[in-house]
Write an enzyme that holds these catalytic residues in place. Sequence first.
Site, PDB file in Angstrom:
ATOM      1  N   ASP A  54       0.873  -1.155   0.000  1.00 11.68           N
ATOM      2  CA  ASP A  54       0.000   0.000   0.000  1.00 11.68           C
ATOM      3  C   ASP A  54       0.921   1.218   0.000  1.00 11.68           C
ATOM      4  OD1 ASP A  54      -2.414   1.647   0.549  1.00 11.68           O
ATOM      5  OD2 ASP A  54      -1.353   1.987   2.427  1.00 11.68           O
ATOM      6  N   VAL A  55       0.517   2.288  -0.647  1.00 15.08           N
ATOM      7  CA  VAL A  55       1.392   3.455  -0.784  1.00 15.08           C
ATOM      8  C   VAL A  55       0.945   4.617   0.092  1.00 15.08           C
ATOM      9  CG1 VAL A  55       2.333   5.151  -2.407  1.00 15.08           C
ATOM     10  CG2 VAL A  55       2.038   2.761  -3.123  1.00 15.08           C
TER      11      VAL A  55
END
Length: 237
Positions: A14-15
Amino acid sequence: MHKSLPEFKYMTFDVVGTLIDFEGGLKDCLAGIAAEASVAIDGEEALSLYRAARYSKDADLFPDDLVRVYLEIAPKFGLPTERKYGERLRDSAGNWRAFEDSAEALERLAKNYRLVAMTNARRWAFDFFAKELGDPFYAAFTADDTGTEKPDPAFFQKVFDFVGSEGNSKDDVLHVAQSQYHDIGISRKLGLTNCWIERRHGQKGYGGTIEPAEFTEPDYHFTSMTGLADAVAVARS
């Protein structure tokens, strides 16, 4: 018993929220608008209102949806309600900073794993995030690429198909994320080994991220990306 860290071939990330400090970015932008309007706002309250507005049935893809979100929450703080301020909040995504430990940890991890980004952000925003992080990714999947957002299993399936095209499987993947709602819970249901980066450790609540219906105990748990990179170094020594 989950696999040991050296056994994985991929790490999926996830960023926004895990590697990029979106809460800090949102609060900074809103604080700037508030200062110009001579209004005082509470950062945590802003995140709470953002969360309630963001996860509505009328939501658009992120961060384009920040225009709508701003116009919904601005009156509650006495902020100006012109659309240009919502566009300013949206465009601020291009200046959001990485957490201090993100780029270095990713550089270390990239020496031993294929790093794959999995973000609910649109590609235009991800391009800024990737640059901020030092362009460490082997591959990337955005909301534009998948046509959906996590926690939709279809998003994960796109990544599974990609890994499969390289002769591997989801058993070769460690999924790394801070969001219990978007990532940790659904990754468990889909049979992925997961790693929770608890970015809000020491803080109350879930901030700008929707609260999960139930907490999922992760396979791996660190309070920073440095913690993960250090654990990998120890496990591989």
